[in-house]
Design a protein around this motif. Structure first.
Motif, PDB file in Angstrom:
ATOM      1  N   GLY A   1       0.741  -1.269  -0.051  1.00  0.00           N
ATOM      2  CA  GLY A   1      -0.076   0.091   0.098  1.00  0.00           C
ATOM      3  C   GLY A   1       0.906   1.388  -0.123  1.00  0.00           C
ATOM      4  N   SER A   2       2.103   1.136   0.192  1.00  0.00           N
ATOM      5  CA  SER A   2       2.808   2.433   0.299  1.00  0.00           C
ATOM      6  C   SER A   2       3.148   2.693  -1.127  1.00  0.00           C
ATOM      7  CB  SER A   2       4.389   2.182   0.797  1.00  0.00           C
ATOM      8  OG  SER A   2       5.181   3.005   0.735  1.00  0.00           O
ATOM      9  N   LYS A   3       3.537   4.095  -1.289  1.00  0.00           N
ATOM     10  CA  LYS A   3       3.944   5.020  -2.689  1.00  0.00           C
ATOM     11  C   LYS A   3       5.266   4.969  -2.891  1.00  0.00           C
ATOM     12  CE  LYS A   3      -0.712   5.813  -4.366  1.00  0.00           C
ATOM     13  NZ  LYS A   3      -1.728   6.771  -4.589  1.00  0.00           N
ATOM     14  N   GLU A   4       5.810   4.391  -1.826  1.00  0.00           N
ATOM     15  CA  GLU A   4       7.225   4.880  -1.758  1.00  0.00           C
ATOM     16  C   GLU A   4       8.200   4.200  -2.826  1.00  0.00           C
ATOM     17  OE1 GLU A   4       7.921   6.357   2.733  1.00  0.00           O
ATOM     18  OE2 GLU A   4       7.992   4.229   2.366  1.00  0.00           O
TER      19      GLU A   4
ATOM     20  N   SER B   1       9.179  -0.304  -6.078  1.00  0.00           N
ATOM     21  CA  SER B   1       8.481   1.046  -6.336  1.00  0.00           C
ATOM     22  C   SER B   1       6.887   0.674  -6.049  1.00  0.00           C
ATOM     23  CB  SER B   1       8.549   1.750  -7.446  1.00  0.00           C
ATOM     24  OG  SER B   1       7.631   2.718  -7.943  1.00  0.00           O
ATOM     25  N   GLY B   2       6.275   1.536  -5.170  1.00  0.00           N
ATOM     26  CA  GLY B   2       4.730   1.334  -5.041  1.00  0.00           C
ATOM     27  C   GLY B   2       4.153   2.547  -5.695  1.00  0.00           C
ATOM     28  N   ASN B   3       5.092   3.245  -6.453  1.00  0.00           N
ATOM     29  CA  ASN B   3       4.506   4.606  -7.199  1.00  0.00           C
ATOM     30  C   ASN B   3       4.392   4.379  -8.591  1.00  0.00           C
ATOM     31  OD1 ASN B   3       4.658   7.083  -8.359  1.00  0.00           O
ATOM     32  ND2 ASN B   3       5.457   7.930  -6.444  1.00  0.00           N
TER      33      ASN B   3
ATOM     34  N   ALA C   1       9.052   2.406 -12.078  1.00  0.00           N
ATOM     35  CA  ALA C   1       9.155   0.777 -12.158  1.00  0.00           C
ATOM     36  C   ALA C   1      10.691   0.508 -11.730  1.00  0.00           C
ATOM     37  CB  ALA C   1       8.620   0.399 -13.332  1.00  0.00           C
ATOM     38  N   LYS C   2      10.646  -0.566 -11.344  1.00  0.00           N
ATOM     39  CA  LYS C   2      11.671  -1.544 -10.940  1.00  0.00           C
ATOM     40  C   LYS C   2      12.857  -1.354 -12.339  1.00  0.00           C
ATOM     41  CE  LYS C   2      13.939  -5.812  -9.233  1.00  0.00           C
ATOM     42  NZ  LYS C   2      13.592  -6.866  -8.617  1.00  0.00           N
ATOM     43  N   GLY C   3      13.969  -1.022 -11.891  1.00  0.00           N
ATOM     44  CA  GLY C   3      14.919  -0.920 -13.035  1.00  0.00           C
ATOM     45  C   GLY C   3      15.072   0.650 -13.709  1.00  0.00           C
ATOM     46  N   ASP C   4      13.967   1.236 -13.358  1.00  0.00           N
ATOM     47  CA  ASP C   4      14.007   2.699 -14.045  1.00  0.00           C
ATOM     48  C   ASP C   4      15.337   3.418 -13.550  1.00  0.00           C
ATOM     49  OD1 ASP C   4      11.863   2.580 -15.361  1.00  0.00           O
ATOM     50  OD2 ASP C   4      10.474   3.632 -13.999  1.00  0.00           O
TER      51      ASP C   4
END
Lengths: 339, 339
Positions: free
Chosen positions: B37-40, B85-87, B91-94
């Protein structure tokens, strides 16, 4: 016809605070008629302006190299009446305003001189509130400071020729305005007659930083600077983000070349402050708009005209010297002759 | 998964020149996964920016109240890679660029952070020449100084991260450009590699006023100030009518609260000088235009990229402290990890 023209000159360059003994009243033979073919204008001076910035041109090295020469006529803004003219722009009997001299008569080639329509107002108004002092206040405040309704405005030398008008313009716009001046009488005048929200005597409130904190609990948006040095330092300390400083004058530095504002550059960076020097001559394009609005304000009583008039060419030196001791309240003018 | 995140913190507020012993390398347990649920965003830091202005936030009273707290993570501009990422914006890898930390890992809510397209250029470029240093030079020079082809430009700290780019932009526009720096090697670099018309070593040419008179026989139109104090005084003395000063930094004043430029207000008035402080964050709207133009200049070799890269989180304190002793040439960066 030839007369004796009495005019005020400096005896020698003046590098400190001017004294009356630095000046002398000179006599020169002066022709009241125009040479055939000349485009010159002969003017009987009626009112001349007394402004502190003149002292910068009386120094050994004048400001920007413009130096007043000992023994010679000193140019000054003023109002006069045309006695004779070889210039098609001017006719005998016209009132003129602009560049005349600290003397009883002037000779002009028409440079920086225009025909004056007094618009039913006293001639002296056209030197002060409707002259360069007024334009300085108008252009400096509206063009340099870019004020918005509700902003907070600090004016130094607030009972002076320019400062009193900056405060009055700012009040018309709906700003919160605080002025400082050098006597209880001036402070009272600012608050009770000119409508400043607050005013203080910098000779009593000597901790300028604390004084400004007290009068500006929410900070200063605009500082109209007529004095420089410590007052500018204190204003910067109390300035808000995106604060603007119009540097109109620095009278405390004029007569002391060692006196400078020590500016806190970190505040200037972090608060994004703009400090801008200006000279009124760059804003002559605003003259029509300025006169039109200001006359309206005067006629409906929204601007109060503060004049400080001395009489006679021989009083020019004391009138000028007195400005450096805070003797004037409002626009200092010397009336040279009756119309 | 949990790791140990090493980060650099201050031990106590720093009010003078920073020393390496003012810093410590801290360890913290750091989770590499996002709470449900986190957007971090969890970021592996790759490159971090080393900038002198950080010292202003390390003081007992930080600039504008923004204070770096002893023992806590220090925010810094940098480039990293998203680990989790929760945002939805990341995305992962960016690759990301923006507000990360002086540490091995950062946790971000996405504030002042954007996804980075390296455009085929080294990642480190996106901190310096294409990062905030570059935007500072671009916005400060073009927006604040409003330069015109043929004008004369003086840049202080000219081999620094911002100064070297100001000079190079000014040359592209067709200005006459003089820089000052603190060593013969830097002076040589400015003239021979970066195309400055002239450069001088302020530690040898200690009479700054004479130096500027010599290098600007026709006066200075624009001064891009990174140092404050005496250099600013000398620049004002040599400035032309309508001169502009962009106050970008005042490194000589950062670590000495008593050091200030004593400004000659008469010059500021008579020469109609504008002095304007600015903070790059106000100019993010120029970012796309700045990047587009600057990438073009880099690709055709019209802008030379000056980088000064140190390796490893443990070298952050010495990298930072060295900036106050003029150790860096160009943009100082610490490479934290391989991609």
């Amino acid at each position: 016809m030839e007369v004796i023209n009495r005019y005020v000159a400096i005896k020698a360059p003046i590098d400190g605070v001017p004294k009356e003994s630095d000046f002398e009243l000179m006599n020169q033979k002066f022709s009241l008629s125009i040479k055939r073919g000349s485009k010159e204008i002969i003017i009987k001076n009626l009112y001349v302006s007394i402004d502190p910035y003149h002292v910068n041109q009386m120094k050994t090295t004048g400001a920007l190299g413009r130096t007043i020469v000992p023994g010679e006529v000193i140019n000054s803004y003023g109002v006069g009446k045309v006695i004779a003219s070889g210039n098609p722009r001017f006719a005998k009997g016209d009132y003129v305003v602009g560049n005349i001299s600290w003397g009883e008569y002037s000779i002009s080639k028409g440079f920086f001189l225009r025909k004056l329509d007094p618009m039913g107002l006293p001639l002296s108004y056209h030197i002060g509130v409707l002259g360069l002092s007024g334009l300085t206040a108008y252009a400096g405040f509206f063009d340099i400071c870019k004020p918005k309704r509700g902003e907070t405005v600090f004016v130094s030398a607030a009972s002076g020729s320019v400062g009193n008008l900056v405060g009055q313009y700012a009040k018309q716009l709906g700003c919160y305005v605080v002025g400082c001046a050098g006597s209880p009488k001036k402070v009272k005048l600012l608050k009770e007659k000119l409508g400043f929200d607050e005013a203080f005597n910098y000779k009593e409130d000597t901790d300028l930083n604390s004084a400004l904190q007290r009068y500006f609990p929410n900070g200063i948006d605009i500082y109209f600077d007529n004095v420089g040095a410590q007052m500018l330092e204190a204003a910067i300390s109390n300035m808000n983000l995106y604060g603007r400083v119009a540097v109109c004058g620095a009278i405390s530095e004029y007569t002391d070349s060692e006196k400078h504002a020590k500016l806190d550059m970190l505040s200037i960076i972090y608060k994004r402050i703009i400090i801008q020097g200006f000279i009124t001559h760059d804003y002559m394009n605003l003259f029509p708009e300025f006169v039109s609005k200001t006359v309206d304000y005067i006629l409906v009583g929204k601007i109060h005209v503060l004049e400080d008039v001395l009489i006679g060419i021989e009083s020019v030196p004391s009138a000028f010297v007195g400005v450096f001791h805070g003797n004037n309240v409002g626009k200092r003018i010397v009336k040279i002759a009756d119309d």
